[in-house]
Write a protein that holds these residues in place. Structure first.
Motif, PDB file in Angstrom:
ATOM      1  N   ARG A  56       0.858  -1.199   0.000  1.00  0.00           N
ATOM      2  CA  ARG A  56       0.000   0.000   0.000  1.00  0.00           C
ATOM      3  C   ARG A  56       0.894   1.249   0.000  1.00  0.00           C
TER       4      ARG A  56
ATOM      5  N   TYR B 285      -2.459   4.994  -3.442  1.00  0.00           N
ATOM      6  CA  TYR B 285      -3.340   5.904  -2.724  1.00  0.00           C
ATOM      7  C   TYR B 285      -2.858   7.311  -3.045  1.00  0.00           C
TER       8      TYR B 285
ATOM      9  N   HIS C  83      -6.893   4.807  -5.309  1.00  0.00           N
ATOM     10  CA  HIS C  83      -7.727   5.358  -4.228  1.00  0.00           C
ATOM     11  C   HIS C  83      -7.336   6.822  -4.054  1.00  0.00           C
TER      12      HIS C  83
ATOM     13  N   ILE D 262      -7.168  10.007  -1.695  1.00  0.00           N
ATOM     14  CA  ILE D 262      -7.158  10.366  -0.280  1.00  0.00           C
ATOM     15  C   ILE D 262      -7.186  11.888  -0.214  1.00  0.00           C
TER      16      ILE D 262
END
Length: 190
Positions: free
Chosen positions: A4, A103, A128, A130
């Protein structure tokens, strides 16, 4: 299981404690393995006129993240010419590093701007987003954005450049090593 990885993009002209706080908060709040700072060459929404070189910005960024093993620099956008769109960068990164799940960290100002991003419909399927709070902006978007509250420190690179031009103090706005680099290289002076 994929690694991640947060990506914090920007001009980092100069990198300041606000950037570091955002990266650190997102790293820990979302249990990321790493945050990669991704300096851009020519962002589609800005015109740079600070007088610094790509090398200056890269050296300041290296000094700013020194000593934090979970922080690194992703230079992909510096190696490409012309305007850079996030979709193109993410496509390349996913080809190079299929073991990473990305992210993409953006400020609330950019969250509001997401509907205008190039190929946003395709982009939201690949990473993703953020969103971090910023003064005078809301974390509202028609696209999926995970919000992370960060301590409000209203510092910007343009504030730092302006203070340098006026001969005012920039102490505590940046890491000391970055301040030394700016002074030694006479950056942002009038």
């Amino acid at each position: 299981m994929k690694k991640r990885v947060g990506i914090l993009g920007g001009t980092f002209d100069p990198p300041h404690i606000g950037h570091l706080i955002i990266a650190n908060e997102v790293l820990h709040r979302l249990n990321l393995h790493q945050v990669e700072f991704m300096p851009n060459q020519e962002p589609p929404h800005k015109n740079r006129t600070s007088g610094t070189t790509l090398n200056n910005r890269l050296e300041m960024l290296e000094l700013a993240i020194e000593g934090q093993p979970a922080f690194s620099i992703e230079k992909i956008e510096l190696e490409r010419q012309g305007r850079s769109f996030t979709i193109d960068t993410i496509n390349i990164l996913q080809q190079l590093y299929p073991e990473k799940e990305y992210y993409f960290i953006i400020g609330a100002d950019m969250v509001e701007y997401l509907p205008k991003w190039h190929k946003i419909e395709e982009l939201v399927k690949k990473l993703h987003f953020i969103g971090v709070n910023r003064p005078n902006y809301q974390l509202i978007s028609p696209y999926p954005v995970t919000s992370v509250e960060v301590p409000q420190i209203d510092i910007s690179s343009s504030l730092i450049r302006d203070r340098r031009k006026m001969g005012e103090s920039i102490k505590y706005l940046l890491p000391d090593k970055v301040i030394s680099y700016i002074e030694e290289n006479y950056l942002y002076e009038s």
